[in-house]
Scaffold this motif. Sequence first.
Motif, short mmCIF file in Angstrom:
data_model
loop_
_atom_site.label_atom_id
_atom_site.label_comp_id
_atom_site.label_asym_id
_atom_site.label_seq_id
_atom_site.Cartn_x
_atom_site.Cartn_y
_atom_site.Cartn_z
N VAL A 390 0.84 -1.19 0.00
CA VAL A 390 0.00 0.00 0.00
C VAL A 390 0.88 1.25 0.00
O VAL A 390 1.87 1.32 0.74
CB VAL A 390 -0.93 0.03 1.23
N THR A 391 0.53 2.21 -0.84
CA THR A 391 1.11 3.55 -0.78
C THR A 391 0.11 4.45 -0.07
O THR A 391 -1.03 4.60 -0.52
CB THR A 391 1.40 4.11 -2.17
N VAL A 392 0.53 5.04 1.05
CA VAL A 392 -0.32 5.93 1.84
C VAL A 392 0.08 7.37 1.51
O VAL A 392 1.26 7.73 1.58
CB VAL A 392 -0.16 5.67 3.35
N GLN A 393 -0.90 8.18 1.13
CA GLN A 393 -0.65 9.56 0.72
C GLN A 393 -1.48 10.51 1.57
O GLN A 393 -2.65 10.26 1.84
CB GLN A 393 -1.00 9.75 -0.76
N LYS A 394 -0.85 11.60 1.98
CA LYS A 394 -1.56 12.66 2.73
C LYS A 394 -1.84 13.80 1.76
O LYS A 394 -0.93 14.44 1.25
CB LYS A 394 -0.73 13.14 3.91
N LYS A 395 -3.14 14.01 1.50
CA LYS A 395 -3.57 15.04 0.56
C LYS A 395 -4.45 16.06 1.28
O LYS A 395 -4.87 15.82 2.42
CB LYS A 395 -4.34 14.39 -0.59
N PRO A 396 -4.72 17.17 0.64
CA PRO A 396 -5.58 18.18 1.30
C PRO A 396 -6.94 17.64 1.72
O PRO A 396 -7.52 18.10 2.71
CB PRO A 396 -5.72 19.27 0.23
N ASN A 397 -7.44 16.65 0.96
CA ASN A 397 -8.75 16.09 1.31
C ASN A 397 -8.65 14.91 2.27
O ASN A 397 -9.65 14.24 2.54
CB ASN A 397 -9.48 15.65 0.04
N GLY A 398 -7.45 14.65 2.80
CA GLY A 398 -7.28 13.58 3.78
C GLY A 398 -6.31 12.52 3.33
O GLY A 398 -5.52 12.71 2.39
N ILE A 399 -6.36 11.37 3.99
CA ILE A 399 -5.48 10.25 3.69
C ILE A 399 -6.08 9.40 2.58
O ILE A 399 -7.26 9.03 2.63
CB ILE A 399 -5.26 9.39 4.95
N THR A 400 -5.28 9.09 1.56
CA THR A 400 -5.70 8.20 0.49
C THR A 400 -4.70 7.06 0.38
O THR A 400 -3.55 7.17 0.82
CB THR A 400 -5.78 8.93 -0.86
N THR A 401 -5.14 5.96 -0.22
CA THR A 401 -4.27 4.81 -0.42
C THR A 401 -4.37 4.33 -1.85
O THR A 401 -5.41 4.44 -2.50
CB THR A 401 -4.67 3.65 0.53
N THR A 402 -3.27 3.78 -2.34
CA THR A 402 -3.22 3.19 -3.67
C THR A 402 -2.23 2.04 -3.65
O THR A 402 -1.55 1.80 -2.65
CB THR A 402 -2.86 4.23 -4.74
N LEU A 403 -2.12 1.33 -4.76
CA LEU A 403 -1.28 0.13 -4.83
C LEU A 403 0.20 0.52 -4.85
O LEU A 403 0.61 1.48 -5.50
CB LEU A 403 -1.61 -0.67 -6.08
N ASP A 443 -11.34 6.11 -7.23
CA ASP A 443 -11.70 5.37 -8.44
C ASP A 443 -10.70 5.54 -9.58
O ASP A 443 -10.44 4.57 -10.31
CB ASP A 443 -13.10 5.79 -8.90
N PRO A 444 -10.14 6.74 -9.82
CA PRO A 444 -9.15 6.85 -10.90
C PRO A 444 -7.94 5.91 -10.70
O PRO A 444 -7.44 5.34 -11.67
CB PRO A 444 -8.74 8.32 -10.85
N ASP A 445 -7.50 5.76 -9.45
CA ASP A 445 -6.39 4.84 -9.18
C ASP A 445 -6.82 3.40 -9.46
O ASP A 445 -6.04 2.61 -10.02
CB ASP A 445 -5.94 4.96 -7.72
N PHE A 446 -8.04 3.05 -9.08
CA PHE A 446 -8.53 1.69 -9.33
C PHE A 446 -8.58 1.41 -10.83
O PHE A 446 -8.17 0.34 -11.30
CB PHE A 446 -9.92 1.52 -8.71
N SER A 447 -9.07 2.36 -11.61
CA SER A 447 -9.15 2.17 -13.06
C SER A 447 -7.76 2.03 -13.67
O SER A 447 -7.53 1.19 -14.56
CB SER A 447 -9.89 3.36 -13.70
N PHE A 448 -6.82 2.83 -13.21
CA PHE A 448 -5.46 2.77 -13.74
C PHE A 448 -4.81 1.41 -13.47
O PHE A 448 -4.24 0.79 -14.37
CB PHE A 448 -4.62 3.89 -13.12
#
Length: 534
Positions: A390-403, A443-448
Amino acid sequence: MNPLLIPSPSTGKAHGLRPRIEFLPLKRRNKEIGNLTKKRQRSNRFRRRTNNNDASPHLVVNLSSSPLSQAETSLLSKGLKFCPTPPEVEQIALSQDLSTFYRGIRLKEFFLDEPPSDPEPFYRKSTWTPAKNRVPSLETQEQGNRSDIIIKPANKGSAVVVMDRQQYIDKAMKHLNNRSHYALLDSDPTCNFSLQIQSTLNDMKEHKHLSEKAHKFLSPTNAKPARFYLLPKIHKPGNPGRPILSGNGSPTENISLFVDYHIKPLVSRAPSYIHDTPDFLRKLNDIKDQIPETALIGTLDVSSLYANIPHDEGIQASREALTASVHSSPPISDIKSLMSHVLTKKQLHFHGSALPTDIRHSNGHPDGSFIRLSLHDQAGTADETHFLDVTVQKKPNGITTTLYTKPTDTHQYLHSSSCHPRHCKTGIAYSQALRLRRICSEDPDFSFHTRNLQKHLCARGHGARAVQLAINKVRSLPRSEVLKPKSNKKTTDRIPLVTTFHPNLPPLRKILCDNHHILHTSDRLQQAVPDTPF
């Protein structure tokens, strides 16, 4: 010999509604099995065209000085889990599997009148089979070798790694020459270790802390030293090896299972315990709204964690945890003694040398920890980190995760032409897409990543349409649903028929289901085997 339930050819149908059953000895059984194993041919018009030139240079990492032929590279590129399809069904192996299945039915009938009880977790499996003729209806119805190279899977990334034998030995000896952890021995201490372990087990049995079955299971028999080998880390400079110790058949093999059985429940109670990626994502989801804007996120990695835990302190920590859990049986002192044997009596063989080692075993993910640091009035931020896959990212809208995948990951999924049951191969696309649905919070990360997944699976011979259907099925699932923990699997008392897969096997499941009513002609067998096998 056990008979095989086979519809008689005289009925004129392969599987009629009420076929006549013949009960055959082993020799005729093999012949009838051969008659049922017809090759399934498909028209070239509908046959999937496979890409024979799939030997990507990234799938096979040749670290050796010996060049590989095109045939060798093509075979290795299919992965170490690839199974070539044998030309014929192994009828002897199938007969042995059927005999094991018949034995299961006989045991169920023999012990039908015994009161149900919880089986002991530690016992030697018996090979005893009840006498025949107890129930009449049951008895009447029933590459070339190369010595200059070593082939190993990569420690991470699923690549196949080829190394010169001497290169592999040199890397292993670099570990074993560390005298802080290993020492060369003049003789093999396996027999002495076995006697010391046996003495501890005898004391436990004498004080009624071990049952007869458990004592027999835990006692070392024909023990041999553990075996040392390496898995190459191709994602690190110099391709160092990760040392692995295979303790199968060693004096401590069974007692380590006993110790693990009693201390494993303690691990999941630790506040820092992370079971797997879904568990991590659920924990992260619970705290994502509590992370301030000034927080830094990061990970910690412990170098040589196992080798740096002192034995005495590790045993004492386990003892304190057992005491806090109100552990009663067996006594903690006995578990402590066995734990000491496991940690101190690990001799190993490698390239003709016997050495002792202090490699430890653990559960969960003790060599990495996800941390959250809240820092105020400090310059600089850390907005991204990797943990597990998991890649954990801190963005202005909060914490997001991607592969997250390592650059050396070859995505070497099981090849579509491998001799595996169809559901093992068709389920790959769905399970991997489900994994991406859990990990990717946007969703954009999931599609990618699903587009990449489809590309990787098609490169392994999987059909693009089938992969896309699996991805679309997962896309319709809400992420909140797929993140929920799975419910415990229901246990079943049905008798399994386990056999080696071959695409030309006769329809064993249908044969068993069609003839299951024969067992129910006996009242005892109807109680012992009420459901059809699986």
